[in-house]
Write a protein that holds these residues in place. Sequence first.
Motif, PDB file in Angstrom:
ATOM      1  N   PRO A  38      -1.624 -11.397   1.425  1.00 16.05           N
ATOM      2  CA  PRO A  38      -0.581 -11.224   0.410  1.00 16.05           C
ATOM      3  C   PRO A  38       0.128 -12.531   0.060  1.00 16.05           C
ATOM      4  O   PRO A  38       0.458 -12.767  -1.107  1.00 16.05           O
ATOM      5  N   ALA A  39       0.344 -13.397   1.055  1.00 17.60           N
ATOM      6  CA  ALA A  39       1.008 -14.674   0.793  1.00 17.60           C
ATOM      7  C   ALA A  39       0.124 -15.576  -0.063  1.00 17.60           C
ATOM      8  O   ALA A  39       0.610 -16.233  -1.003  1.00 17.60           O
ATOM      9  N   LEU A  40      -1.186 -15.604   0.243  1.00 20.17           N
ATOM     10  CA  LEU A  40      -2.100 -16.412  -0.559  1.00 20.17           C
ATOM     11  C   LEU A  40      -2.215 -15.870  -1.977  1.00 20.17           C
ATOM     12  O   LEU A  40      -2.309 -16.644  -2.946  1.00 20.17           O
ATOM     13  N   ALA A  41      -2.216 -14.547  -2.117  1.00 22.25           N
ATOM     14  CA  ALA A  41      -2.349 -13.935  -3.437  1.00 22.25           C
ATOM     15  C   ALA A  41      -1.164 -14.295  -4.340  1.00 22.25           C
ATOM     16  O   ALA A  41      -1.319 -14.440  -5.555  1.00 22.25           O
ATOM     17  N   LYS A  42       0.011 -14.439  -3.752  1.00 18.20           N
ATOM     18  CA  LYS A  42       1.178 -14.820  -4.551  1.00 18.20           C
ATOM     19  C   LYS A  42       1.004 -16.185  -5.194  1.00 18.20           C
ATOM     20  O   LYS A  42       1.529 -16.454  -6.280  1.00 18.20           O
ATOM     21  N   VAL A  43       0.269 -17.041  -4.520  1.00 17.77           N
ATOM     22  CA  VAL A  43       0.046 -18.397  -5.032  1.00 17.77           C
ATOM     23  C   VAL A  43      -1.115 -18.433  -6.020  1.00 17.77           C
ATOM     24  O   VAL A  43      -1.043 -19.102  -7.057  1.00 17.77           O
ATOM     25  N   ALA A  44      -2.195 -17.688  -5.723  1.00 15.41           N
ATOM     26  CA  ALA A  44      -3.441 -17.852  -6.466  1.00 15.41           C
ATOM     27  C   ALA A  44      -3.663 -16.850  -7.583  1.00 15.41           C
ATOM     28  O   ALA A  44      -4.417 -17.128  -8.520  1.00 15.41           O
ATOM     29  N   SER A  45      -3.035 -15.673  -7.512  1.00 19.22           N
ATOM     30  CA  SER A  45      -3.384 -14.600  -8.432  1.00 19.22           C
ATOM     31  C   SER A  45      -2.348 -14.421  -9.533  1.00 19.22           C
ATOM     32  O   SER A  45      -1.158 -14.676  -9.343  1.00 19.22           O
ATOM     33  N   SER A  46      -2.832 -13.933 -10.686  1.00 26.05           N
ATOM     34  CA  SER A  46      -1.939 -13.580 -11.784  1.00 26.05           C
ATOM     35  C   SER A  46      -1.313 -12.205 -11.569  1.00 26.05           C
ATOM     36  O   SER A  46      -0.397 -11.814 -12.295  1.00 26.05           O
ATOM     37  N   ASN A  47      -1.785 -11.458 -10.578  1.00 27.60           N
ATOM     38  CA  ASN A  47      -1.235 -10.143 -10.258  1.00 27.60           C
ATOM     39  C   ASN A  47      -1.307  -9.935  -8.750  1.00 27.60           C
ATOM     40  O   ASN A  47      -2.181  -9.226  -8.247  1.00 27.60           O
ATOM     41  N   PRO A  48      -0.379 -10.552  -7.989  1.00 30.18           N
ATOM     42  CA  PRO A  48      -0.432 -10.470  -6.523  1.00 30.18           C
ATOM     43  C   PRO A  48      -0.400  -9.043  -5.990  1.00 30.18           C
ATOM     44  O   PRO A  48      -1.012  -8.754  -4.958  1.00 30.18           O
ATOM     45  N   ALA A  49       0.294  -8.138  -6.683  1.00 31.22           N
ATOM     46  CA  ALA A  49       0.398  -6.758  -6.203  1.00 31.22           C
ATOM     47  C   ALA A  49      -0.961  -6.094  -6.121  1.00 31.22           C
ATOM     48  O   ALA A  49      -1.194  -5.209  -5.282  1.00 31.22           O
ATOM     49  N   ALA A  50      -1.891  -6.507  -6.984  1.00 28.44           N
ATOM     50  CA  ALA A  50      -3.221  -5.905  -6.968  1.00 28.44           C
ATOM     51  C   ALA A  50      -3.919  -6.136  -5.637  1.00 28.44           C
ATOM     52  O   ALA A  50      -4.760  -5.324  -5.211  1.00 28.44           O
ATOM     53  N   TYR A  51      -3.573  -7.207  -4.954  1.00 27.95           N
ATOM     54  CA  TYR A  51      -4.260  -7.534  -3.706  1.00 27.95           C
ATOM     55  C   TYR A  51      -3.713  -6.744  -2.525  1.00 27.95           C
ATOM     56  O   TYR A  51      -4.314  -6.754  -1.450  1.00 27.95           O
ATOM     57  N   THR A  52      -2.605  -6.048  -2.713  1.00 30.29           N
ATOM     58  CA  THR A  52      -2.180  -5.046  -1.735  1.00 30.29           C
ATOM     59  C   THR A  52      -3.173  -3.896  -1.753  1.00 30.29           C
ATOM     60  O   THR A  52      -3.592  -3.387  -0.704  1.00 30.29           O
ATOM     61  N   TYR A  53      -3.559  -3.492  -2.962  1.00 29.40           N
ATOM     62  CA  TYR A  53      -4.599  -2.470  -3.088  1.00 29.40           C
ATOM     63  C   TYR A  53      -5.900  -2.945  -2.452  1.00 29.40           C
ATOM     64  O   TYR A  53      -6.589  -2.181  -1.767  1.00 29.40           O
ATOM     65  N   LEU A  54      -6.257  -4.207  -2.673  1.00 27.78           N
ATOM     66  CA  LEU A  54      -7.492  -4.749  -2.102  1.00 27.78           C
ATOM     67  C   LEU A  54      -7.504  -4.579  -0.594  1.00 27.78           C
ATOM     68  O   LEU A  54      -8.477  -4.084  -0.017  1.00 27.78           O
ATOM     69  N   ALA A  55      -6.408  -4.974   0.062  1.00 24.16           N
ATOM     70  CA  ALA A  55      -6.332  -4.858   1.519  1.00 24.16           C
ATOM     71  C   ALA A  55      -6.419  -3.396   1.953  1.00 24.16           C
ATOM     72  O   ALA A  55      -7.125  -3.062   2.910  1.00 24.16           O
ATOM     73  N   ASP A  56      -5.701  -2.510   1.233  1.00 22.52           N
ATOM     74  CA  ASP A  56      -5.728  -1.084   1.578  1.00 22.52           C
ATOM     75  C   ASP A  56      -7.139  -0.509   1.432  1.00 22.52           C
ATOM     76  O   ASP A  56      -7.599   0.275   2.271  1.00 22.52           O
ATOM     77  N   SER A  57      -7.829  -0.901   0.361  1.00 18.61           N
ATOM     78  CA  SER A  57      -9.158  -0.346   0.112  1.00 18.61           C
ATOM     79  C   SER A  57     -10.170  -0.830   1.146  1.00 18.61           C
ATOM     80  O   SER A  57     -11.100  -0.098   1.503  1.00 18.61           O
ATOM     81  N   ILE A  58      -9.999  -2.052   1.637  1.00 20.09           N
ATOM     82  CA  ILE A  58     -10.895  -2.565   2.680  1.00 20.09           C
ATOM     83  C   ILE A  58     -10.689  -1.789   3.982  1.00 20.09           C
ATOM     84  O   ILE A  58     -11.652  -1.386   4.648  1.00 20.09           O
ATOM     85  N   ARG A  59      -9.425  -1.574   4.349  1.00 14.85           N
ATOM     86  CA  ARG A  59      -9.145  -0.837   5.597  1.00 14.85           C
ATOM     87  C   ARG A  59      -9.634   0.604   5.516  1.00 14.85           C
ATOM     88  O   ARG A  59     -10.011   1.203   6.529  1.00 14.85           O
ATOM     89  N   ASP A  60      -9.630   1.180   4.305  1.00 17.99           N
ATOM     90  CA  ASP A  60     -10.005   2.580   4.113  1.00 17.99           C
ATOM     91  C   ASP A  60     -11.514   2.773   3.990  1.00 17.99           C
ATOM     92  O   ASP A  60     -12.003   3.894   4.091  1.00 17.99           O
ATOM     93  N   TRP A  61     -12.265   1.680   3.801  1.00 22.41           N
ATOM     94  CA  TRP A  61     -13.700   1.777   3.526  1.00 22.41           C
ATOM     95  C   TRP A  61     -14.486   2.090   4.797  1.00 22.41           C
ATOM     96  O   TRP A  61     -14.157   1.584   5.865  1.00 22.41           O
ATOM     97  N   PRO A  62     -15.534   2.909   4.718  1.00 24.14           N
ATOM     98  CA  PRO A  62     -16.303   3.268   5.917  1.00 24.14           C
ATOM     99  C   PRO A  62     -17.107   2.095   6.464  1.00 24.14           C
ATOM    100  O   PRO A  62     -17.304   1.076   5.794  1.00 24.14           O
TER     101      PRO A  62
END
Length: 250
Positions: free
Chosen positions: A174-198
């Motif tokens: 999340p800290a890196l996404a704030k620096v690199a991304s135009s939509n840091p909040a989207a990367y919260t979803y990214l982390a959640d989706s990775i943890r939820d994936w089989p």
Amino acid sequence: MSKADLSKQPAQVSAMFDDVSTHYDRTNNVLSVGNAFLWRVATTKAVAPLPGERILDLAAGTGTSSASLAATGAQVVAADFSPGMIEVGRRQQAGNPNIEFLVADGMNLPFADDEFDAVTISFGLRNIVEPKVALGELYRVTKPGGRIVICEFSTPPLTPIRLGYSAYLQRVMPALAKVASSNPAAYTYLADSIRDWPNQATLAGWLRAAGFTDVGYRNLTAGIVALHRGTKPLSATSPGPESSTTGVTQ
């Protein structure tokens, strides 16, 4: 700024990726600590595209993976659900005669049966609301004897690496996404989706259930990512019973 949730509603997911499309490749390179390039090379080698083959690159994003496949002389259809991603891809790959960009729904592909010599999807299957439906569609559009390659985040088998990666997803990314991304909040979803994936074995089972044979997977980066492969039987007319043995290489 748009952020999807784990219900993976198509409109939410599409809007979220539209938001991040401009700086998507740069952000991926930062968040993967440079590994995105290595994963792309491994995926291209696994697909093993040949000159003149027709290949579907689903969830192609901006077409970086498609360009790697097309460099061999294959004809690549770069399909993605996000119009924003496709637009960036068309600009970045303008003049590349081997890539065709198309907005498409992974659960309802606009292609004929048995159309592609190979199909591939990188880091996109877990963003589809019904991934098993998408695998069925990928099976349908693959020629008998054709191959599928999936590159996706997965579950590190070693506990220390798994715990360390979980901490990275929770705190560092999340800290890196704030620096690199135009939509840091989207990367919260990214982390959640990775943890939820089989895990790797579950996805291999899904591939076999869709009808693919010779199913196997190989862990990349200690299992943070896994590369799954399979083949559509030469005699295939519909998804068949589970068969083959899943091969694992750590």
